[in-house]
Design a protein around this motif. Structure first.
Motif, PDB file in Angstrom:
ATOM      1  N   LEU A   1       1.062   4.057  -2.907  1.00  0.00           N
ATOM      2  CA  LEU A   1       0.759   5.459  -2.597  1.00  0.00           C
ATOM      3  C   LEU A   1       1.928   6.382  -2.948  1.00  0.00           C
ATOM      4  O   LEU A   1       1.720   7.472  -3.479  1.00  0.00           O
ATOM      5  CB  LEU A   1       0.391   5.612  -1.122  1.00  0.00           C
ATOM      6  CG  LEU A   1      -0.972   5.070  -0.703  1.00  0.00           C
ATOM      7  CD1 LEU A   1      -1.133   5.132   0.820  1.00  0.00           C
ATOM      8  CD2 LEU A   1      -2.098   5.841  -1.392  1.00  0.00           C
TER       9      LEU A   1
ATOM     10  N   VAL B   1       2.278  11.599   5.752  1.00  0.00           N
ATOM     11  CA  VAL B   1       0.877  11.180   5.702  1.00  0.00           C
ATOM     12  C   VAL B   1       0.802   9.686   5.390  1.00  0.00           C
ATOM     13  O   VAL B   1       0.025   8.951   6.008  1.00  0.00           O
ATOM     14  CB  VAL B   1       0.092  12.015   4.668  1.00  0.00           C
ATOM     15  CG1 VAL B   1      -1.319  11.466   4.459  1.00  0.00           C
ATOM     16  CG2 VAL B   1       0.041  13.483   5.086  1.00  0.00           C
ATOM     17  N   ILE B   2       1.616   9.234   4.465  1.00  0.00           N
ATOM     18  CA  ILE B   2       1.624   7.809   4.108  1.00  0.00           C
ATOM     19  C   ILE B   2       2.037   6.965   5.317  1.00  0.00           C
ATOM     20  O   ILE B   2       1.423   5.924   5.600  1.00  0.00           O
ATOM     21  CB  ILE B   2       2.546   7.551   2.896  1.00  0.00           C
ATOM     22  CG1 ILE B   2       1.956   8.214   1.647  1.00  0.00           C
ATOM     23  CG2 ILE B   2       2.749   6.053   2.664  1.00  0.00           C
ATOM     24  CD1 ILE B   2       2.858   8.203   0.440  1.00  0.00           C
TER      25      ILE B   2
ATOM     26  N   THR C   1       0.837  -1.201   0.000  1.00  0.00           N
ATOM     27  CA  THR C   1       0.000   0.000   0.000  1.00  0.00           C
ATOM     28  C   THR C   1       0.872   1.251   0.000  1.00  0.00           C
ATOM     29  O   THR C   1       0.635   2.185  -0.774  1.00  0.00           O
ATOM     30  CB  THR C   1      -0.938   0.004   1.230  1.00  0.00           C
ATOM     31  OG1 THR C   1      -1.749  -1.172   1.196  1.00  0.00           O
ATOM     32  CG2 THR C   1      -1.800   1.251   1.262  1.00  0.00           C
TER      33      THR C   1
ATOM     34  N   LEU D   1       0.962  12.267  -2.198  1.00  0.00           N
ATOM     35  CA  LEU D   1       0.808  12.381  -0.753  1.00  0.00           C
ATOM     36  C   LEU D   1       2.169  12.564  -0.088  1.00  0.00           C
ATOM     37  O   LEU D   1       3.164  11.962  -0.499  1.00  0.00           O
ATOM     38  CB  LEU D   1       0.157  11.118  -0.167  1.00  0.00           C
ATOM     39  CG  LEU D   1      -1.353  10.990  -0.294  1.00  0.00           C
ATOM     40  CD1 LEU D   1      -1.811   9.639   0.252  1.00  0.00           C
ATOM     41  CD2 LEU D   1      -2.063  12.111   0.429  1.00  0.00           C
TER      42      LEU D   1
ATOM     43  N   LEU E   1      -0.868   6.859   7.755  1.00  0.00           N
ATOM     44  CA  LEU E   1      -1.905   5.961   7.236  1.00  0.00           C
ATOM     45  C   LEU E   1      -1.516   4.491   7.427  1.00  0.00           C
ATOM     46  O   LEU E   1      -2.334   3.670   7.836  1.00  0.00           O
ATOM     47  CB  LEU E   1      -2.168   6.246   5.757  1.00  0.00           C
ATOM     48  CG  LEU E   1      -2.907   7.545   5.431  1.00  0.00           C
ATOM     49  CD1 LEU E   1      -2.918   7.781   3.924  1.00  0.00           C
ATOM     50  CD2 LEU E   1      -4.315   7.520   5.987  1.00  0.00           C
ATOM     51  N   CYS E   2      -0.273   4.177   7.131  1.00  0.00           N
ATOM     52  CA  CYS E   2       0.188   2.789   7.285  1.00  0.00           C
ATOM     53  C   CYS E   2       0.212   2.376   8.754  1.00  0.00           C
ATOM     54  O   CYS E   2      -0.119   1.232   9.088  1.00  0.00           O
ATOM     55  CB  CYS E   2       1.552   2.622   6.627  1.00  0.00           C
ATOM     56  SG  CYS E   2       1.473   2.715   4.823  1.00  0.00           S
TER      57      CYS E   2
ATOM     58  N   MET F   1      -1.819   3.504  11.003  1.00  0.00           N
ATOM     59  CA  MET F   1      -3.233   3.287  11.355  1.00  0.00           C
ATOM     60  C   MET F   1      -3.725   1.961  10.786  1.00  0.00           C
ATOM     61  O   MET F   1      -4.506   1.252  11.427  1.00  0.00           O
ATOM     62  CB  MET F   1      -4.081   4.460  10.874  1.00  0.00           C
ATOM     63  CG  MET F   1      -3.792   5.720  11.669  1.00  0.00           C
ATOM     64  SD  MET F   1      -4.724   7.243  11.295  1.00  0.00           S
ATOM     65  CE  MET F   1      -5.669   6.934   9.876  1.00  0.00           C
ATOM     66  N   MET F   2      -3.264   1.607   9.572  1.00  0.00           N
ATOM     67  CA  MET F   2      -3.643   0.320   8.973  1.00  0.00           C
ATOM     68  C   MET F   2      -3.202  -0.833   9.870  1.00  0.00           C
ATOM     69  O   MET F   2      -3.941  -1.788  10.086  1.00  0.00           O
ATOM     70  CB  MET F   2      -3.014   0.141   7.595  1.00  0.00           C
ATOM     71  CG  MET F   2      -3.684   0.909   6.489  1.00  0.00           C
ATOM     72  SD  MET F   2      -2.815   0.732   4.901  1.00  0.00           S
ATOM     73  CE  MET F   2      -3.002  -1.028   4.573  1.00  0.00           C
TER      74      MET F   2
END
Length: 184
Positions: A160, A170-171, A156, A166, A174-175, A177-178
């Motif tokens: 991204l 931020v990436i 992912t 992005l 996000l990762c 949080m994933m």
């Protein structure tokens, strides 16, 4: 030998003999602090590399600072960091003088090509270590230990980075949080 002096000396050697910097220095640090000295575990090393990538500054400096702090507190962080960068500064000044004098030499240009290839090999080695630690939890690759959520998160992030504009921070958020969601 005093622990603080050992930290300085070990990171001095790492800084002195690490051609390629950045990711190329990861195997040298791993060998010294995880395998030889056993100051930290593989998992701690992976965590430190991850944190070092998220903080401002060069990877080698951040990693030496984190390892020094973990092993020797504030004094350890300072000595490990100074040890890591000292010879890099000295060598850089010397190389600048050489480059200024010989930059038009065909031999010098060919030597730089060889150094680029060596750096690429060191970076590839570091990437293999990081992938193994992230996907399998150690450098011993066993299919039964494959962490599929780590593979999905890595893919992912790769998509991204390559397909969007992005911000890398931020990436990473996000990762992160994933992975939290995958634990639920």
């Amino acid at each position: 030998m005093n622990l603080l002096f050992q930290l300085f000396f070990d990171f001095f050697k790492i800084g002195l003999f690490s051609i390629g910097g950045g990711y190329a220095i990861i195997p040298a640090i791993r060998d010294q602090v995880v395998i030889l000295r056993q100051w930290i575990t593989y998992q701690e090393f992976t965590d430190i590399i991850t944190i070092s990538q998220m903080t401002p500054g060069p990877l080698a400096v951040n990693t030496s600072t984190f390892v020094g702090m973990r092993v020797g507190g504030l004094a350890g962080a300072l000595l490990a960091t100074v040890g890591c960068i000292f010879m890099g500064v000295v060598i850089t000044v010397g190389l600048y003088k050489l480059f200024s004098k010989y930059s038009y030499s065909a031999y010098f240009k060919e030597m730089l090509k060889g150094l680029k290839s060596a750096s690429l090999g060191l970076i590839a080695s570091a990437a293999a270590i990081i992938l193994a630690l992230a996907f399998f939890g150690s450098e011993n690759i066993k299919l039964s230990a494959l962490n599929m959520s780590s593979v999905i998160i890595c893919m992912t992030a790769l998509i991204l980075v390559r397909k969007t504009k992005l911000n890398p921070i931020v990436i990473m958020i996000l990762c992160g949080m994933m992975n939290l969601i995958s634990l639920i």
